[in-house]
Design a protein around this motif. Structure first.
Motif, short mmCIF file in Angstrom:
data_model
loop_
_atom_site.label_atom_id
_atom_site.label_comp_id
_atom_site.label_asym_id
_atom_site.label_seq_id
_atom_site.Cartn_x
_atom_site.Cartn_y
_atom_site.Cartn_z
N SER A 96 0.84 -1.20 0.00
CA SER A 96 0.00 0.00 0.00
C SER A 96 0.88 1.25 0.00
N GLU A 97 0.62 2.12 -0.97
CA GLU A 97 1.42 3.35 -1.05
C GLU A 97 1.21 4.18 0.21
N LYS A 98 -0.07 4.20 0.65
CA LYS A 98 -0.41 5.01 1.83
C LYS A 98 0.37 4.52 3.05
N GLU A 99 0.33 3.19 3.24
CA GLU A 99 1.01 2.64 4.41
C GLU A 99 2.52 2.93 4.34
N ALA A 100 3.08 2.75 3.14
CA ALA A 100 4.53 2.99 2.99
C ALA A 100 4.88 4.42 3.42
N PHE A 101 4.12 5.40 2.92
CA PHE A 101 4.43 6.79 3.26
C PHE A 101 4.11 7.11 4.72
N ASP A 102 3.03 6.51 5.26
CA ASP A 102 2.70 6.76 6.68
C ASP A 102 3.84 6.31 7.58
N ILE A 103 4.33 5.09 7.30
CA ILE A 103 5.43 4.56 8.14
C ILE A 103 6.68 5.44 7.97
N ALA A 104 6.92 5.82 6.72
CA ALA A 104 8.11 6.63 6.45
C ALA A 104 8.04 7.95 7.21
N LEU A 105 6.89 8.63 7.12
CA LEU A 105 6.78 9.96 7.75
C LEU A 105 6.91 9.86 9.26
N HIS B 129 8.67 7.65 10.93
CA HIS B 129 10.09 7.46 11.25
C HIS B 129 10.90 8.73 11.00
N GLN B 130 10.53 9.46 9.96
CA GLN B 130 11.25 10.72 9.69
C GLN B 130 11.10 11.67 10.87
N LYS B 131 9.84 11.77 11.36
CA LYS B 131 9.59 12.69 12.48
C LYS B 131 10.41 12.29 13.69
N GLN B 132 10.49 10.95 13.94
CA GLN B 132 11.21 10.48 15.13
C GLN B 132 12.72 10.41 14.91
N GLY B 133 13.15 10.67 13.71
CA GLY B 133 14.59 10.60 13.40
C GLY B 133 15.12 9.18 13.42
N GLN B 134 14.24 8.21 13.12
CA GLN B 134 14.67 6.80 13.14
C GLN B 134 14.89 6.30 11.72
N ALA B 135 16.00 5.59 11.53
CA ALA B 135 16.30 5.04 10.20
C ALA B 135 15.44 3.81 9.94
N ILE B 136 14.97 3.67 8.70
CA ILE B 136 14.23 2.45 8.34
C ILE B 136 14.22 2.29 6.81
N ALA B 137 14.22 1.02 6.38
CA ALA B 137 14.09 0.73 4.94
C ALA B 137 12.78 -0.02 4.73
N ILE B 138 11.90 0.56 3.91
CA ILE B 138 10.57 -0.02 3.65
C ILE B 138 10.54 -0.53 2.21
N ALA B 139 10.08 -1.77 2.04
CA ALA B 139 9.92 -2.29 0.67
C ALA B 139 8.46 -2.10 0.27
N TYR B 140 8.25 -1.41 -0.84
CA TYR B 140 6.90 -1.24 -1.37
C TYR B 140 6.74 -2.24 -2.52
N HIS B 141 5.82 -3.19 -2.36
CA HIS B 141 5.62 -4.16 -3.44
C HIS B 141 4.68 -3.56 -4.48
N GLY B 142 5.26 -3.04 -5.54
CA GLY B 142 4.47 -2.40 -6.58
C GLY B 142 5.37 -1.64 -7.51
N ASN B 143 4.75 -0.96 -8.45
CA ASN B 143 5.52 -0.25 -9.47
C ASN B 143 5.94 1.13 -8.97
N ILE B 144 7.16 1.52 -9.24
CA ILE B 144 7.69 2.81 -8.80
C ILE B 144 6.81 3.96 -9.30
N VAL B 145 6.23 3.80 -10.47
CA VAL B 145 5.42 4.88 -11.04
C VAL B 145 4.20 5.13 -10.15
N ASN B 146 3.56 4.07 -9.68
CA ASN B 146 2.41 4.24 -8.78
C ASN B 146 2.81 4.95 -7.50
N LEU B 147 3.99 4.59 -6.98
CA LEU B 147 4.45 5.19 -5.72
C LEU B 147 4.69 6.70 -5.90
N LEU B 148 5.33 7.06 -7.00
CA LEU B 148 5.66 8.48 -7.23
C LEU B 148 4.39 9.29 -7.54
#
Ligand code: NAD
Length: 684
Positions: free
Chosen positions: A307-316, A318-337
């Motif tokens: 889910s694009e939404k979930e990927a960005f929610d988790i990312a944001l 972690h960004q706010k908390q200053g925590q490093a993380i690598a998230i794999a989005y199963h899907g096409n890069i074009v959909n994500l962008l």
């Protein structure tokens, strides 16, 4: 009678030296079972006519004793028609292949055994992308063309003496020839073509005929060490992108920053790990679930979502908390962008690492279809597939354009992505709005980052493999390498020091016990001599040194390694050729020269080496000459191209090395030249 006996004996000696598949297999092996779940290469382009198909069969049957031809001719034809290539599956060893400890291998020389370790590691189920098709990484990068060649190369490596050199031409072992103890033991080339035919169409035909191999860089150069090989480079690229483009101070990391890219394959699989080590947050899009699973099992990505939404929610979060993380989005890069644009999500750093060097051969997945549908379409309707790829590239470009207009820094990550956009018909990607001669509107990572900050100083992807297969050896080499670095000399040295300090903790090893560590010429030599001493003092087993071709001097590639060469010589391939020749004459154990590594056929010439440390003085002497030449030939060429850091590095080199003398450029003043041109009415 005596004369006849001598002739007979000579004949016997001659025959015993001839290597054939019969010296490996007494009888025809059974057709292998394919292990479920192991990725298989899609069908490759095959447009041979009837005469060519016959030739392709004849070519493959050259390796096969005549008594087996009636069985193998139809089998090979079937492979060619269904897979586009003749791999000789029947001769693939039944079990998984692994780079074993060196003592496991037979051989007359330590080098002969060592290169068997390296080859086998490139074909390990855990390491290789399509192990059955001998593809190590980069969608199409093969160790050699077929399993007959694999066996014959190994057999030659077993019998090779220290006065012989094995010549390998696009995976084909031409044979052993008499040389001398200080000569390379293996010289290999992959896919080198005569200029007139140096294009994808003719290359595909040559591959289908069985006379060409695409070796990528370290796949066909026997020097792949798993995705770790690129983690360090990716880590340095991301850190430096942050420093240069996001204003992050040199002593800080990418905390709070978001990096988006695509690809979790052979090389691209490094991206998640690298962004985590650099302290940032990353979302990596990948269409093939099996590759996500591999990286997830290795802990190189922490979370998987479709889910694009979930990927960005988790990312944001972690960004706010200053925590490093690598998230794999199963899907096409074009959909994500496109999702990011629709929801106005701020992306700091953006790239792409799909296999665009083979964009129409399966390397880039069209949007709005699954990975499995992509494979089926590629097999069934190539023209429609090409159309869909081009349409997707156009959407991809639009998404990137919008993001960069809103402050995102986008860079091409050496996969020919910008060239693929251009080839898809997008002219505004060109600086001159017309063709690719003046480059593209977005930078390549080498142009902005790696070139001026690393390659121009000689920093490049030095690596080693502990051939004993022992963890203790790797630990000791890590410690020794760290002790050779002065972290206070330059910020690059500090980055490298931090890298090696944390290397074990970051669990980077996949396959053989290997390590990558960016170093400059002096750094590489210092570490190499210390390692050879470790071997001499029996503190470790033998060690293989090498590097990625993606280096200061190893590769001529105008869209990548030499993208920051601005004197017009970026379209020349003299440097990579000289570096390979120079390494050979100085006695590196293996020297490789390839066509198209990283970016595809006709777009690069790239070379690498392997150097076996056996503890001897002979090796010390070779290291002192060859390691310095290997790097400084590249830096000197960059200096002649008038790159300022390279001029300074070469100047220091001239001062400190009394046996070297490099020609230095006089750099003309820009204002003077403009004035001179204007005086003759030539306006910009
Ligand atoms: P790979 O084929 O193993 O991985 C690429 C991945 O991209 C695949 O897993 C594929 O499923 C995925 N993919 C394709 N299209 C996609 C899409 N539209 N959306 C999401 N995922 C998609 O190749 P690799 O070894 O990872 O190399 C990637 C590229 O980088 C190649 O072109 C290679 O030549 C180049 N490369 C770069 C460097 C470097 O230093 N930057 C080094 C070597 C190779």
């Amino acid at each position: 009678m005596i004369k006849l006996t001598i002739i007979y004996l000579k004949e016997m000696i001659f025959l015993s030296k001839i290597i054939t598949l019969e010296s490996i297999y007494d009888e025809l092996p059974n057709y292998p079972k394919f292990v479920e779940g192991i990725r298989r290469a899609p069908k490759r382009e095959m447009t041979l006519n009837q005469a060519d198909i016959k030739q392709a069969l004849k070519n493959a049957l050259r390796y096969i004793p005549k008594k087996w031809h009636d069985i193998l001719a139809p089998e090979f034809l079937d492979e060619l028609l269904t897979r586009g290539r003749i791999y000789g599956y029947r001769f693939r060893p039944q079990k998984n292949i692994k780079g074993m400890p060196i003592d496991h291998y037979k051989g007359q020389t330590i080098e002969g055994k060592a290169f068997q370790v390296m080859m086998d590691n490139n074909l390990d189920f855990d390491v290789a992308l399509y192990p059955y098709e001998l593809v190590t990484y980069g969608e199409t990068g093969q160790v050699c063309q077929n399993w007959m060649q694999y066996h014959l190369i190994k057999k030659y490596l077993e019998i090779m003496t220290d006065e012989q050199t094995l010549s390998i031409l696009s995976g084909h072992p031409l044979g052993l020839f008499h040389s001398h103890k200080l000569a390379p033991r293996v010289v290999l080339t992959n896919g080198l073509m005569v200029g007139l035919y140096d294009n994808m169409h003719d290359f595909n035909r040559a591959q289908a005929l069985g006379v060409a191999n695409y070796g990528q860089m370290t796949a066909g150069g026997f020097m792949y060490i798993g995705p770790q090989g690129i983690v360090h480079g990716t880590y340095s690229t991301l850190l430096n992108a942050g420093r240069l483009k996001l204003g992050i101070p040199k002593d800080q990391n990418l905390k709070h920053k978001l990096f988006i890219s695509s690809g979790l394959g052979g090389m691209s699989g490094a991206q998640g790990k690298a962004i985590e080590i650099a302290g940032g947050v990353g979302i990596i899009a990948e269409v093939d679930l099996s590759r996500i699973e591999t990286r997830h099992a290795q802990k190189w990505v922490s979370i998987v979502t479709n889910s694009e939404k979930e990927a960005f929610d988790i990312a944001l979060k972690h960004q706010k908390q200053g925590q490093a993380i690598a998230i794999a989005y199963h899907g096409n890069i074009v959909n994500l962008l496109e999702y990011a644009n629709t929801h106005q999500i701020k992306i700091d750093l953006l790239s792409d690492q799909t296999s665009c060097h083979a964009v129409y051969d399966g390397g880039y997945c069209p949007v709005d279809m699954s990975f499995e549908e992509r494979t089926a379409l590629l097999n069934e309707d190539k023209q429609l597939f090409i159309h869909k790829v081009n349409e997707t590239l156009k959407r991809h470009y639009q998404a990137i354009k919008t993001l960069t207009e809103n402050g995102t820094y986008f860079f091409d990550y050496g996969n020919s992505f910008l060239k693929a956009l251009y080839d898809a018909g997008i002219k505004d990607i060109c600086r001159n709005n017309e063709n690719d001669l003046d480059g593209f509107i977005y930078p390549s990572y080498v142009e902005d980052l790696m070139g001026p900050l690393l390659f121009d100083y000689g920093y490049g992807p030095f690596r080693w493999v502990c051939l004993s297969g022992k963890d203790e050896d790797l630990d000791l080499t890590d410690e020794v390498a760290m002790s050779c670095i002065n972290p206070h000399r330059r910020f690059q040295d500090n980055d490298n020091y931090e890298w090696i300090k944390n290397a074990k903790h970051n669990q980077l090893v996949v396959g053989t016990k290997a390590r990558i560590l960016y170093q400059d010429a002096e750094g590489r030599l210092k570490i190499a001599l210390e390692f050879n001493k470790l071997v001499r003092d029996k503190k470790t087993g033998p060690i293989m040194l090498g590097r990625d071709h993606h280096d200061t001097g190893g590769t001529d590639s105008p869209f990548r390694e030499t993208a920051n060469i601005k004197d017009g010589s970026n379209i020349m391939a003299d440097m990579a050729t000289h570096v390979a020749l120079g390494n050979a004459l100085r006695g590196m154990s293996l020297v490789a020269l390839h066509n198209g590594g990283g970016v595809g056929i006709g777009k690069a010439i790239n070379g690498g080496y392997g150097m076996v440390l056996d503890g001897s003085k002979r090796v010390d002497d070779i290291l002192k000459q060859a390691l310095i030449y290997d790097v400084m030939a590249g830096v000197s060429r960059r200096s002649w191209a008038m790159n300022q850091p390279a001029i300074e590095t070469t100047h220091t080199f001239n001062e400190h090395h009394n046996k070297a003398s490099v020609l230095m450029p006089y750099v003309a003043d820009d204002a003077l030249l403009t004035k001179t041109l204007e005086s003759k009415g030539i306006k910009s």
